[in-house]
Motif scaffolding. Structure first.
Motif, short mmCIF file in Angstrom:
data_model
loop_
_atom_site.label_atom_id
_atom_site.label_comp_id
_atom_site.label_asym_id
_atom_site.label_seq_id
_atom_site.Cartn_x
_atom_site.Cartn_y
_atom_site.Cartn_z
N MET A 1 -3.15 -8.09 4.93
CA MET A 1 -2.54 -7.50 3.74
C MET A 1 -3.40 -6.43 3.08
O MET A 1 -2.88 -5.46 2.53
N THR B 1 5.46 -1.99 6.54
CA THR B 1 5.89 -3.17 5.79
C THR B 1 4.90 -4.29 6.11
O THR B 1 3.97 -4.11 6.89
N LYS B 2 5.11 -5.45 5.50
CA LYS B 2 4.16 -6.56 5.63
C LYS B 2 4.54 -7.41 6.85
O LYS B 2 5.53 -8.12 6.81
N GLY C 1 3.53 -8.88 -8.55
CA GLY C 1 4.43 -9.50 -7.58
C GLY C 1 4.73 -8.49 -6.49
O GLY C 1 3.81 -7.91 -5.92
N ARG C 2 6.01 -8.24 -6.21
CA ARG C 2 6.39 -7.28 -5.16
C ARG C 2 6.48 -5.84 -5.67
O ARG C 2 6.72 -4.92 -4.90
N SER D 1 -4.43 -7.99 -2.47
CA SER D 1 -3.78 -8.69 -1.35
C SER D 1 -3.85 -10.21 -1.53
O SER D 1 -3.07 -10.94 -0.93
N THR D 2 -4.75 -10.68 -2.37
CA THR D 2 -4.92 -12.12 -2.55
C THR D 2 -3.87 -12.70 -3.49
O THR D 2 -3.31 -13.76 -3.24
N THR D 3 -3.63 -11.99 -4.59
CA THR D 3 -2.75 -12.53 -5.62
C THR D 3 -1.37 -11.89 -5.60
O THR D 3 -0.44 -12.41 -6.22
N GLY D 4 -1.22 -10.76 -4.94
CA GLY D 4 0.01 -10.00 -5.02
C GLY D 4 0.91 -10.14 -3.81
O GLY D 4 0.57 -10.82 -2.84
N ALA D 5 2.05 -9.48 -3.88
CA ALA D 5 2.98 -9.46 -2.76
C ALA D 5 3.43 -8.03 -2.45
O ALA D 5 4.27 -7.81 -1.61
#
Lengths: 139, 418
Positions: B150, B165-166, B222-223, B247-251
């Motif tokens: 991420m 994209t992820k 968030g996203r 990248s750790t806490t988010g989306a």
């Protein structure tokens, strides 16, 4: 609310299951925040910290964090420790992929009130084909 | 989703079950995400192509063997079909240069070595690093990618202006072997606009401060795609930590820094026609609150100091060697700097590795403590919010987040003294 309540959204991954719900307005990283060998959420300072979601219908916002969500859901599924369905209020790439590869039914209902309308402990039926979530009985 | 005749044939199995399954996965992902078609992919970062680590050590007997057998079958398929575009691989569970650092058994080291041969046949560059962009494996602006890690997804979308994209391990492997990805999200112009405004009102003195900013904002966004104003011009190490924290806490797969990142020359460029929301302020209070949350120590004696998540740049390895300046790591302290194999090779030639090892420290490659089968220690000092966050729950240690200089001080004194 009493009796049967059906909420409709999008079916993302097919399969029909009935189980007890675990509901929380949170995002979850299945890599690093979830122990696939026990099915427990292990993230600190998280509302579901210490909660075992194996065999449960997990109703939450969506996934976050690391890309290993699909690997962890597959591993948990292999060990019999995965949630039996995911219901999300947002659609996230990681959750979708995880459910597709692990064969876990998934529904997305883009309505945050879902997280109030279903409560932890409710018995719920999820239809991943039709995209529905039905509360069968309240706790 | 609209598929070409050739894609439909692949889906139906015209070229065998492996490619058919790969196509089914990309089509399934694309349908779920409302993609209208598959488009060619220019570069792929796969993950999970390495022997299992600590997570499986707790699993019932047989699962490790099953996983290794599955991986070998997968790698043999990839060797048979070959990847269709430049493909690199994320970090692994074993340090192949110094397996003792990742505390694994010889059978798994041998298995990991065998994977390199299959990867060569498949055309996969086994970089085993979370920062391919520090190793020259970097896309150009506008290229379509399929990245897993991420922090690297964030980096290539935001800093480079490439488009990914992820992905997870399975979809990235499918993208590599088919040369295709479903087109949705940040692959499309209209999904790359900022949605959240962050006003930075505190000096960001170190890469760790940038990581703290990312950690704070990930939880807010968030996203949604955040846009930063008020930040100084970042160094590459700052951006690496920003991506790691977020990248750790988010989306979210992307962010903008006005004046720095290529799609945010101005605030208007970042937000496009969309509304500019009221800013979320990141000031001294927000900065210190994240540091407070990532300092869970109950005492000041430390037994583990870690630098290099995401993997250290050559400049960071140099700074550790210089910072040690001939001092020795305190007895009882395990001091590790994690980087990629390529950076370590330069650091060896330039004398940095010798300086760190003579001080009593270690250089780890290919992996990091939370990915490796790392023994539990009591109290870890690190300059990485990402490693601090994950090591609490995966390794079960207390953590102390500080900057790189603070890590070196703690390594030498054996205490957290700030």
């Amino acid at each position: 609310m009493s009796g049967s309540t059906i909420m409709a959204g999008r079916g993302i991954a097919a399969g029909v299951v009935e189980a007890e719900a675990v509901v929380a307005p949170v995002r979850i990283s299945f890599w690093g925040g979830f122990d696939p060998t026990s099915g427990t959420i292990i993230e600190h300072e998280h509302p579901l910290s210490g909660v075992n979601v194996a065999g449960k219908i997990l109703i939450f916002i969506s996934t976050r964090g690391a890309s290993g969500t699909s690997l962890m859901l597959r591993l948990a599924q292999r060990l019999g420790k995965a949630p039996v369905a995911l219901v999300n209020t947002e659609i996230d790439d990681h959750a979708v992929l995880g459910c597709l590869v692990a064969g876990i039914p998934m529904v997305v209902i883009p309505d945050f009130s879902l997280l109030d309308r279903v409560r932890t402990g409710d018995r719920v039926r999820v239809d991943g084909e039709r995209g529905t979530v039905e509360v069968l009985s309240r706790t | 989703m609209e598929l070409t005749a050739e894609q439909s044939d692949l889906l139906r199995g015209a070229q065998g079950p492996f490619l058919s399954n790969c196509m089914k996965l990309l089509v399934g992902l694309g349908r779920a995400m409302n993609a209208r078609r598959l488009v060619p992919v220019d570069q792929v970062m796969v993950s999970g192509l390495g022997v299992p680590g600590h997570l499986l050590d707790l699993a019932p007997r047989g699962v490790v063997g099953d996983s290794m057998r599955d991986l070998k079958v997968l790698m043999e398929e990839l060797a048979r079909h070959k990847v269709k575009c430049p493909t690199i691989c994320h970090a692994a569970q074993i340090d192949m240069d110094n397996p003792a650092l990742s505390a694994t058994d010889q059978a798994r080291v041998g298995f990991q070595r065998d994977l390199l041969e299959l990867a060569q046949a498949a055309g996969i560059q086994m970089l085993w690093s979370c920062v391919p962009y520090l190793l020259g494996a970097i896309p150009t602006r506008g290229q379509v990618c399929a990245y897993t890690e991420m922090s690297a997804v964030l980096y290539v979308n935001s800093v480079v202006g490439a488009r990914s994209t992820k992905h997870g391990s399975e979809s990235a492997v499918a993208a590599a072997v088919l040369g295709l990805v479903p087109e949705f999200g940040v692959l499309l112009d209209q999904c790359r606009r900022a949605e959240l405004l962050i006003r930075v009102e505190v000096p960001l003195a170190t890469p760790t401060d940038w990581g703290v900013l990312g950690y704070f904002v990930g939880a807010q966004s968030g996203r949604r795609i955040p846009c930063f104003v008020g930040a100084p011009v970042p160094r590459i190490e700052d951006l690496k930590q920003l991506c790691g924290g977020m990248s750790t806490t988010g989306a979210t797969p992307m962010f903008h820094v006005v004046g720095t990142t290529p799609e945010a020359s101005t605030l208007e460029a970042a937000f496009g026609d969309g509304p500019q929301p009221e800013p979320v302020v990141f000031g001294p209070l927000e900065l210190s609150e994240v540091y407070r949350r990532l300092r869970t120590h109950t005492a000041d004696v430390v037994d583990f100091v870690f630098v290099g998540s995401p993997h250290a740049s050559l400049q960071e390895v140099l700074e550790v060697a210089q910072g040690l300046g001939g001092q020795r790591v305190a007895p009882g302290v395990h001091f590790v700097v994690a980087t990629s194999y390529g950076i370590k090779a330069y650091a060896e030639r330039l004398g940095y590795v010798r300086a760190i090892e003579q001080a009593g420290g270690h250089i780890m490659v290919d992996s990091c403590p939370v990915m490796a089968s790392y023994p539990r220690r009591r109290r870890m000092v690190t300059d990485s919010p990402k490693q601090a966050h994950y090591s609490r729950q995966i390794l079960g240690n207390e953590v102390i987040l500080t900057d790189t200089a603070g890590c070196i001080e703690a390594a030498v004194s054996g205490r957290w003294g700030r």
